[in-house]
Write a protein that holds these residues in place. Structure first.
Motif, PDB file in Angstrom:
ATOM      1  N   LYS A 147       1.054  -1.227   0.090  1.00 12.50           N
ATOM      2  CA  LYS A 147       0.116   0.038   0.006  1.00 12.50           C
ATOM      3  C   LYS A 147       1.022   1.238   0.102  1.00 12.50           C
ATOM      4  O   LYS A 147       0.740   2.063  -0.676  1.00 12.50           O
ATOM      5  N   THR A 148       1.831   1.370   0.937  1.00 12.21           N
ATOM      6  CA  THR A 148       2.595   2.509   0.978  1.00 12.21           C
ATOM      7  C   THR A 148       3.418   2.587  -0.092  1.00 12.21           C
ATOM      8  O   THR A 148       3.601   3.591  -0.678  1.00 12.21           O
TER       9      THR A 148
ATOM     10  N   TYR B  73      -2.077  11.371   1.484  1.00  5.84           N
ATOM     11  CA  TYR B  73      -2.052   9.715   1.784  1.00  5.84           C
ATOM     12  C   TYR B  73      -2.320   9.761   3.404  1.00  5.84           C
ATOM     13  O   TYR B  73      -1.437  10.334   4.274  1.00  5.84           O
TER      14      TYR B  73
ATOM     15  N   ASP C 217      -1.765   6.946   6.090  1.00  8.33           N
ATOM     16  CA  ASP C 217      -1.584   5.545   6.357  1.00  8.33           C
ATOM     17  C   ASP C 217      -2.290   5.292   7.432  1.00  8.33           C
ATOM     18  O   ASP C 217      -2.528   6.091   8.317  1.00  8.33           O
TER      19      ASP C 217
END
Ligand SMILES: Nc1ncnc2c1ncn2[C@@H]1O[C@H](COP(=O)(O)OP(=O)(O)OP(=O)(O)O)[C@@H](O)[C@H]1O
Ligand SMILES: [Mg+2]
Length: 931
Positions: A40-41, A863, A865
């Protein structure tokens, strides 16, 4: 969402970051769903290659940029692609790997992103070398860009773009110069957990940079610069004041020096000419004196010679005079001696008479010379007298004398012995009772005769220890008769007469002899007298002549004496003249010597005398006439002047050095020392005005420094205002359960107060009201001001420089419901993880939004997280806030976040991550789906 919204459309990864293919929608909020450690990151981080571009600003967390390159660009068919809708239309920005080097290059084109464009018919991906052609085949005019060009393109830096480039501005910043700040904040918003308050402060300052007159103020430098002149001028003023007396003295010296220079300039050519003249003069004068001396010498010698002659003649005349005088004396003596002599005949006759008497006497004496000696005759007379006496005695005692007595009484033998022993006189003595011999006892006489006979031994008589030879003795007495005795007496008397006669004659002869001697003497004397008389006669004859000679001699001697006196006068005069000449010669020589020495001692051939005219001087108005007689004096005076000038040069130079050492340097910029002195004297003359000028300068220095600080202070005020706006911006929507969330600047009081003190002082000074530099309240002596200054210098040195950032610190003011707000320096400790995460994201997004040109809104992405740590309420709030700031929020979490528009699970295919648009799950509110 409206289609017309400009901004990111989708992100596509091909053969990159472990994805064989990934298509991610970015036109709205997205929830990427995958278990941990899936990718994902890494998917979101891929955006850094396209948006950050500058490798130095990229941040892949624990992964280095180099490793990331390998990860993202394993070969030359790895792609990161972003589709974005811009006002100019759809555009694609891409980054393709270049092969084994894991390097990559950028390209871009206008048009939509179609993954098929990158796939060949054989389902393989297009390789980088063939990409541009391939795209062209697909009708896409792609172009390769250098990273810096792409950056210019994306951040709208038109100046760095080529004119034929399409407008691909994704980040329409208000100031393109803030691009790198924007990039950094953008990087942070991709990795929110590491955003801290220090960075917030840094970014805010960056964001408001253009509104702040924020410059790095080196306060000490500024202060020193502004006060350099003042301090310098003040130090000069102080030094000059301190040295006032010295400078006044030097001014007089300078005046003297100029006067001396003028004098030397005037005299120098005269001295030169006169020195030339002097040689000729000296020669001519020496010769003339020499000639005069020779003349004098000749004259002197003549006088001396004459004097010698006079001495000789004088001696001679004197001698002659004495001779004549001796003769004269002799003449006088002789005249006296022969006063009674008539003539020479008289003397001659006397001589003749004496001669005659003498001749007669000599004859007589010759006759007497045969006779006996008178002494013998006298002894004979005496003998005769004695014999007569004896005979008369015998005659008187003829019958009664001792002889007879003894003859009668004694034996013949004894009698004979006694007649031989006793003297005639004894035997002849008469024996009478009262006479010389008395017969006292006849018997005893006989016995005596007997004893006597016993003593006779032959012809010897031995008695009393003696033995007398009687034979040697005659019997003394023969008894004569009276007649015999009388005859004998008579004969003796006759004999006596004879002898007496003879003696008388002889005694007269002696007298005669004495007379003869006397006559001889007289004769001699007479003869001498005659001679003398003759001399007298001669002298008498010469008398007149002699007198004349004496007179002549005396006259001559007098004449000599007179001449000597004249000569003496003449000699004295010559001596005086000679002395005079000698003196003159000495004087001339000594003058020549002086001139020679003075000439040797001339120093005016060297500097500064050979350019004296070019130095400042005062025209000398002396009537400069140089008489040759005064040359020595004049040249000595001239030399002394030169020496004095040199001394003055030295003294003034030393004075100046002293002043320099004492800090007076202001005037050293002058071309030369003379000008320096002049300016110094002028300055000294108007110290009061200088004082006022320094005062003015000090005031303006304060104003100048304050102006710089005023900028800082104003900037701080501006920043405070901007921060207030900023807080309004982030507080539009409630953040989590927080009642208050503000980021506020807090003044660093010490520094800010110091700045205020300086500014207020400057304002006072500027208004000209209270400060007077040389008063008690002088600007330079103001305690408050100095304290403020020292603090700013100190802080400035500690901090490197003074900037707006040093004037405040940021605090996060957080107030929860029903609680009073608290201030936190560190955001991380201010609230729970989720709340802090939100706060950080909103702060970051607000900052980015702040930088964007509000007129051109292009939606990008951010973004979050670990989105699961936020509740749905907060997620929604966050999505809306992000959208307001122009960002689509991307959540990443193992579980789907239904607050997002898209839920995109990451699938796998052939061991690789895979996301297809077919997997996108679009979540809509029910009311949207079912109207
Ligand atoms: N920049 C990179 N360079 C090299 N490898 C990377 C990089 N980023 C991620 N990876 C690797 O990719 C894999 C996936 O990591 P990633 O952080 O994307 O997972 P994730 O899905 O975000 O996990 P989590 O839910 O725990 O955050 C990991 O094995 C990681 O080591
Ligand atoms: Mg992750």
């Amino acid at each position: 969402m409206s289609l017309a919204q400009y901004g990111f459309q989708k992100l596509v990864l091909l053969n990159s970051a472990g994805y064989s293919r990934a298509e991610l929608p970015l036109d709205d909020s997205v929830s990427i769903i995958a278990p941990n450690n899936t990718g994902k990151t890494s998917l979101i981080n891929a955006l850094q290659f396209l948006l950050i571009i500058d490798r130095r600003l990229m941040d892949f967390g624990a992964h280095t940029v180099d490793n990331s390159r390998k990860f993202y660009f394993p070969d030359n068919s790895a792609y990161i692609l972003l589709e974005v809708l811009l006002p100019t239309g759809m555009a694609v920005i891409g980054c393709v790997g270049k092969g084994l080097s894991h390097d990559y290059e950028y390209f871009a084109y206008q048009g939509s992103l179609d993954v098929e464009d990158y796939r060949l018919d054989n389902a393989k991906l297009v390789t980088q070398p063939k990409l541009i052609d391939r795209l062209l085949e697909q009708g896409k005019l792609a172009k390769i860009y250098q990273s810096s060009d792409l950056r210019a393109l994306l951040y709208g830096n038109r100046q760095k773009q080529r004119s034929d480039d399409p407008d691909l501005t994704i980040f329409p910043l208000e100031f393109t110069s803030q691009a790198s700040t924007y990039q950094r904040i953008l990087t942070r918003t991709l990795r929110l957990d590491s955003l801290d308050s220090r960075q917030v402060k840094e970014y805010l300052l960056e964001i408001y940079k253009n509104e702040l007159h924020d410059r790095s103020v080196n306060f000490k430098e500024e202060w020193d610069k502004s006060f350099a002149d003042v301090n310098y001028d003040k130090s000069q003023y102080d030094s000059v004041s301190r040295n006032h007396a010295r400078i006044i003295g030097m001014e007089q010296q300078q005046q003297d020096r100029k006067t001396l220079r003028g004098k030397i300039i005037l005299w120098r050519p005269l001295i030169e000419q006169s020195l030339e003249k002097w040689e000729a003069y000296y020669r001519q004068k020496s010769q003339s004196i020499e000639a005069d001396m020779v003349k004098q010498k000749v004259e002197w010698d003549e006088v001396e010679a004459r004097q010698k002659t006079i001495y000789k003649d004088q001696a001679q005349t004197d001698f002659e005079l004495k001779q004549h005088q001796t003769l004269e004396k002799r003449y006088e003596d002789l005249t006296v001696q022969f006063h009674f002599v008539k003539d020479i005949d008289q003397l001659t006759k006397q001589l003749d008479a004496i001669q005659a008497e003498r001749d007669a006497l000599v004859t007589r004496l010759n006759n007497a010379e045969t006779q006996q000696n008178p002494n013998t005759i006298r002894r004979n007379i005496e003998k005769c007298n004695k014999e007569i006496i004896l005979l008369q005695q015998q005659l008187a005692s003829l019958d009664n004398n001792l002889y007879l007595q003894l003859q009668q009484t004694l034996s013949s033998e004894s009698f004979d012995a006694l007649t031989r022993l006793l003297a005639v006189q004894v035997l002849s003595l008469p024996v009478v009772s009262d006479g010389k011999v008395q017969l006292l006892n006849e018997n005893r006489l006989r016995v005596f005769g007997q004893d006597l006979a016993d003593c006779i031994n032959g012809s010897n008589f031995d008695a009393a220890g003696l033995s007398i030879d009687l034979s040697a003795l005659e019997p003394n007495l023969q008894i004569k008769t009276a007649a015999e005795l009388r005859i004998e007496i008579e004969e003796s008397q006759q004999q006596l007469y004879y002898w007496e006669e003879l003696l008388a004659t002889l005694e007269k002869l002696e007298l005669e002899k004495a007379r003869k001697a006397e006559l001889d003497n007289q004769l001699k004397q007479q003869r001498e007298d005659i001679k003398l008389y003759e001399e007298l006669l001669t002298l008498r004859t010469m008398a007149a002549e002699r007198q004349q000679s004496i007179t002549d001699s005396k006259n001559r001697l007098q004449a000599f004496k007179d001449e000597e006196a004249t000569l003496s006068v003449k000699r004295s005069r010559i001596e005086v003249d000679q002395q005079h000449l000698k003196d003159e010669s000495e004087r001339l020589k000594s003058r020549h010597k002086r001139i020679h020495i003075a000439r040797q001692q001339r120093k005016d051939y060297e500097a500064p005398f050979n350019f004296l005219e070019q130095l400042p001087h005062l025209l000398c108005m002396d009537s400069a006439l140089l008489e040759i007689d005064l040359l020595a004096d004049q040249i000595e005076i001239y030399n002394q002047d030169c020496q004095d000038l040199r001394d003055l040069d030295k003294t003034i130079a030393e004075g100046l050095i002293h002043l320099h050492h004492d800090g007076i340097s202001k005037f050293q910029v002058q071309d030369d020392q003379e000008q320096e002195l002049q300016v110094l004297f002028n300055y000294t003359a108007q110290l009061k005005q200088e004082q006022a000028a320094i005062e003015r300068k000090a005031r303006s220095a304060v104003v100048q420094v304050a102006a710089i600080l005023r900028d800082l202070r104003n900037s701080l005020e501006t920043l405070k205002r901007r921060m207030s706006d900023f807080n309004n911006k982030i507080n539009k929507r409630q953040l989590s359960d927080l009642k208050v969330f503000k980021i506020e600047p807090r003044e660093e009081e010490a520094i800010v107060n110091a700045i205020r003190t300086l500014i207020s002082t400057s304002e006072q000074v500027d208004s000209g009201s209270s400060f007077d530099l040389f008063d008690h309240n002088a600007v330079l002596d103001d305690k408050e001001l100095n304290k403020a200054k020292d603090l700013l210098i100190d802080q400035g040195e500690k901090l490197g420089s003074l900037k707006v950032e040093h004037l405040f610190r940021l605090v996060f003011v957080i107030g929860k419901q029903n609680q009073s707000p608290a201030e936190f320096e560190d955001l991380d400790s201010a609230a729970s993880n989720g709340t802090v995460l939100m706060a950080k994201l909103i702060t970051g997004l607000a900052m980015l939004n702040q930088m964007q040109d509000p007129r051109k809104s292009i939606k990008t992405a951010c973004y979050l997280d670990e989105a699961a740590s936020l509740d749905q309420l907060n997620q929604r709030s966050l999505i809306e806030t992000a959208a307001e700031f122009g960002f689509s929020l991307i959540f990443a979490s193992p579980e789907p976040q239904i607050t997002a528009r898209y839920c995109v699970p990451i699938g796998t295919s052939n061991g690789k991550n895979f996301i297809s648009r077919l997997n996108w799950q679009i979540i809509k509110p029910i009311e949207e789906v079912i109207p």
